[in-house]
Design a protein around this motif. Structure first.
Motif, PDB file in Angstrom:
ATOM      1  N   LYS A 175       0.818  -1.215   0.000  1.00 50.46           N
ATOM      2  CA  LYS A 175       0.000   0.000   0.000  1.00 50.46           C
ATOM      3  C   LYS A 175       0.849   1.261   0.000  1.00 50.46           C
ATOM      4  O   LYS A 175       0.626   2.182  -0.790  1.00 50.46           O
ATOM      5  N   SER A 200      -7.584  -3.112  -5.037  1.00 53.51           N
ATOM      6  CA  SER A 200      -7.372  -1.900  -4.236  1.00 53.51           C
ATOM      7  C   SER A 200      -6.148  -1.114  -4.679  1.00 53.51           C
ATOM      8  O   SER A 200      -6.008   0.069  -4.341  1.00 53.51           O
ATOM      9  N   THR A 201      -5.251  -1.751  -5.422  1.00 48.73           N
ATOM     10  CA  THR A 201      -4.078  -1.042  -5.924  1.00 48.73           C
ATOM     11  C   THR A 201      -4.478   0.158  -6.769  1.00 48.73           C
ATOM     12  O   THR A 201      -3.908   1.242  -6.664  1.00 48.73           O
ATOM     13  N   LEU A 202      -5.486  -0.005  -7.602  1.00 45.68           N
ATOM     14  CA  LEU A 202      -5.936   1.091  -8.445  1.00 45.68           C
ATOM     15  C   LEU A 202      -6.648   2.174  -7.649  1.00 45.68           C
ATOM     16  O   LEU A 202      -6.684   3.339  -8.075  1.00 45.68           O
ATOM     17  N   ASP A 203      -7.197   1.800  -6.504  1.00 45.31           N
ATOM     18  CA  ASP A 203      -7.867   2.802  -5.667  1.00 45.31           C
ATOM     19  C   ASP A 203      -6.873   3.781  -5.068  1.00 45.31           C
ATOM     20  O   ASP A 203      -7.242   4.914  -4.716  1.00 45.31           O
ATOM     21  N   ASP A 204      -5.614   3.354  -4.914  1.00 46.91           N
ATOM     22  CA  ASP A 204      -4.599   4.205  -4.306  1.00 46.91           C
ATOM     23  C   ASP A 204      -3.954   5.162  -5.300  1.00 46.91           C
ATOM     24  O   ASP A 204      -3.176   6.036  -4.910  1.00 46.91           O
ATOM     25  N   LYS A 206      -3.454   8.280  -7.770  1.00 48.56           N
ATOM     26  CA  LYS A 206      -3.919   9.664  -7.797  1.00 48.56           C
ATOM     27  C   LYS A 206      -3.756  10.306  -9.173  1.00 48.56           C
ATOM     28  O   LYS A 206      -4.486  11.246  -9.510  1.00 48.56           O
ATOM     29  N   LYS A 225     -11.940  -4.010 -11.709  1.00 47.49           N
ATOM     30  CA  LYS A 225     -11.082  -2.837 -11.839  1.00 47.49           C
ATOM     31  C   LYS A 225     -10.229  -2.894 -13.104  1.00 47.49           C
ATOM     32  O   LYS A 225      -9.646  -1.882 -13.510  1.00 47.49           O
ATOM     33  N   GLU A 228     -10.611  -0.317 -15.828  1.00 43.45           N
ATOM     34  CA  GLU A 228     -10.159   1.054 -15.610  1.00 43.45           C
ATOM     35  C   GLU A 228      -8.697   1.263 -15.996  1.00 43.45           C
ATOM     36  O   GLU A 228      -8.162   2.368 -15.844  1.00 43.45           O
ATOM     37  N   TRP A 232      -5.578   4.797 -16.262  1.00 40.54           N
ATOM     38  CA  TRP A 232      -4.331   5.011 -15.536  1.00 40.54           C
ATOM     39  C   TRP A 232      -3.097   4.775 -16.414  1.00 40.54           C
ATOM     40  O   TRP A 232      -2.016   5.276 -16.094  1.00 40.54           O
TER      41      TRP A 232
END
Length: 349
Positions: A175, A200-204, A206, A225, A228, A232
């Motif tokens: 994370k 969750s990696t993509l949620d972090d 920015k 995910k 998406e 990115w």
């Protein structure tokens, strides 16, 4: 007798009662001189005050100028921060990677020279920061042994100090490190490989990785995910999957696709066909894993512009029969342990 009496009277007369004429004149002159000196002193006093104020103001202005220029050496010696960048770069070439990290992290004036050394030495090499290794490994052309290795505890400092110079990175999901990679490497990375990452990696993230051309996922579980990824990684030209992914994503600039088909995947043919339909203009394809001959037929049907094909199956083909696969534009074909069935025929232009 009269003379004697007069002398006695003069002796009895108090001192200063009738001073001589010459003494009275001298005292008057002294008083006049003292008065004159006092008058001159009073007349000169405003000029001295004005001069003192002016001098103090000039001293204050001089101190302000010196403060803006910074501390100046007063002993005639030259400090390391006074040396130009070219000389510092030559000096820092003798430092180890750990020492170079400490220099870059400790002084902003020395960091530009440290950046030049890191870029020339490691800028185009692969950097592996994997959880299964206790060290950070740096490889030239992804070949063993590594060029250098340092303790894994330096991983965050490495990304913070030199992340803007790293072009090739192989990382295990973490994370804190994911956030550091996105913060400091988003504009510099050209190739990146994620291992064991989760959705969750993509949620972090920015900001997008604007320069990434090669994107690889190894044993990752992205799930929904996955759709998406184009947000990115907008400029991906080479995409590699080494595990099953149920959802496909479209990359408009994709030229090379690597797929791995696990043995336990359900409806693999449908998933493969769905994926291939997204990349009809793909020029290069690598397939690894357990698949049947009909998967190749799907490839030949959808990828009419394919120019390079690399096949590495796990085990034998099944249900080959007398069928023929036709790849009219393939210029380079690599078969690894494929021609084990005498009935298998390949037709390439």
């Amino acid at each position: 007798m009269d003379n004697r009496n007069e002398a006695a009277d003069r002796k009895r007369q108090p001192e200063g009662a009738n001073p001589p004429a010459n003494k009275r004149s001298k005292t008057s002159e002294t008083v006049s001189a003292d008065v004159q000196r006092a008058s001159n002193k009073i007349a000169q006093q405003p000029t001295k005050i004005h001069y003192t104020r002016l001098r103090r103001r000039m001293d204050e202005e001089e101190e302000e100028k010196l403060a803006k220029l910074g501390p100046q050496p007063n002993d005639g010696t030259t400090k390391l921060t006074d040396v130009n960048v070219d000389c510092l770069e030559h000096i820092f070439k003798n430092l180890s990677l750990i020492d170079l990290l400490n220099v870059a992290d400790s002084n902003k004036q020395l960091k530009p020279a440290a950046d030049l050394v890191f870029a020339s030495r490691y800028g185009k090499q692969w950097i592996f920061i994997l959880s299964r290794y206790k060290s950070i490994l740096i490889f030239e052309r992804n070949m063993y042994p590594p060029t250098v290795q340092i303790p894994r505890s330096f991983r965050l400092k490495l990304l913070r100090c030199f992340g803007h110079l790293i072009t090739k990175l192989d990382i295990t999901h973490d994370k804190h490190m994911d956030a550091y990679v996105n913060e400091y490497c988003a504009e510099s990375l050209v190739e990146i490989k994620f291992q064991r990452c989760k959705a969750s990696t993509l949620d972090d993230l920015k900001k997008p990785f604007t320069q990434v051309k090669t994107l690889c996922f190894d044993s990752c579980k992205l799930g929904s995910k996955l759709s998406e990824l184009d947000k990115w990684f907008p400029k991906v030209r080479r995409l590699e999957f080494t595990d099953r992914n149920e959802t496909a994503v479209h990359f408009p600039h994709l030229q090379h696709l690597t797929l791995s088909l696990p043995i336990d995947t359900n409806n693999r043919l449908n998933n493969l066909s769905e994926l291939l339909r997204l990349y009809l203009n793909t020029r290069s394809l690598s397939i690894i894993g357990y698949f049947e001959f009909k998967y190749l037929q799907s490839v030949s049907e959808h990828l009419q512009h394919l120019e390079r094909l690399d096949i590495n199956p796990f085990g034998y083909f099944s249900n080959v029969g007398n069928d023929t696969v036709h790849f009219p534009n393939v210029k380079k074909l690599k078969l690894r342990d494929v021609v084990r069935e005498s009935r298998l025929r390949w037709a390439t232009h």
